[in-house]
Design an enzyme around this catalytic site. Sequence first.
Site, short mmCIF file in Angstrom:
data_model
loop_
_atom_site.label_atom_id
_atom_site.label_comp_id
_atom_site.label_asym_id
_atom_site.label_seq_id
_atom_site.Cartn_x
_atom_site.Cartn_y
_atom_site.Cartn_z
N ASP A 5 34.54 43.82 40.57
CA ASP A 5 34.74 43.21 39.10
C ASP A 5 35.32 44.19 38.26
O ASP A 5 34.89 45.45 37.96
CB ASP A 5 33.53 42.49 38.54
N ASP A 42 38.04 35.62 41.02
CA ASP A 42 37.23 34.62 40.11
C ASP A 42 38.10 33.60 39.07
O ASP A 42 37.69 32.71 39.01
CB ASP A 42 36.28 35.51 39.55
#
Length: 165
Positions: free
Chosen positions: A120, A138
């Site tokens: 991330d 995401d």
Amino acid sequence: MSAFARLRPTLAVALAVIALDQGSKIALSRWLPEGERLVLAPFLQLVSVYNTGAAFSFLAQAGGWQRGLFLALAFGVSAWLSWLAASPGAERMERFAYGLIVGGALGNAIDRLAHGAVYDFLLFHAGRWAWPAFNLADSAITVGVALLLWHYRRPHDTPRPASQE
């Protein structure tokens, strides 16, 4: 039209999402050392973190068994949405949304297979409040789900009964 012809646009979207997601993760993980942060704006930072959990780090501290669960979910949901996209009744918006979700799910699955965790790098915040770090996969999943929700809530044309002349 064959099932594969109906599925082709969904696969194209999914492959584009995977390519953008993996490309961004590879570039940023090489450029920004793990644990580092780069402030881009008062509300946005680039970070370099690996998440063993799911959304909002759900099950991140579960000890490792969650990796198999998340991989099974990613592959199972991707197969199911691909099947839906190949069905004759799927509309263009649905197929596009399915492609976003499948691409995002498989993009994160690639990370889990390669690294045991999802990379991330986007962190939005306001003051002391911060949204959990996320990535392009995401984002694609979120946009795909939002499009499906919008699509299913809007009124659809109902088929007209055949005239009885």
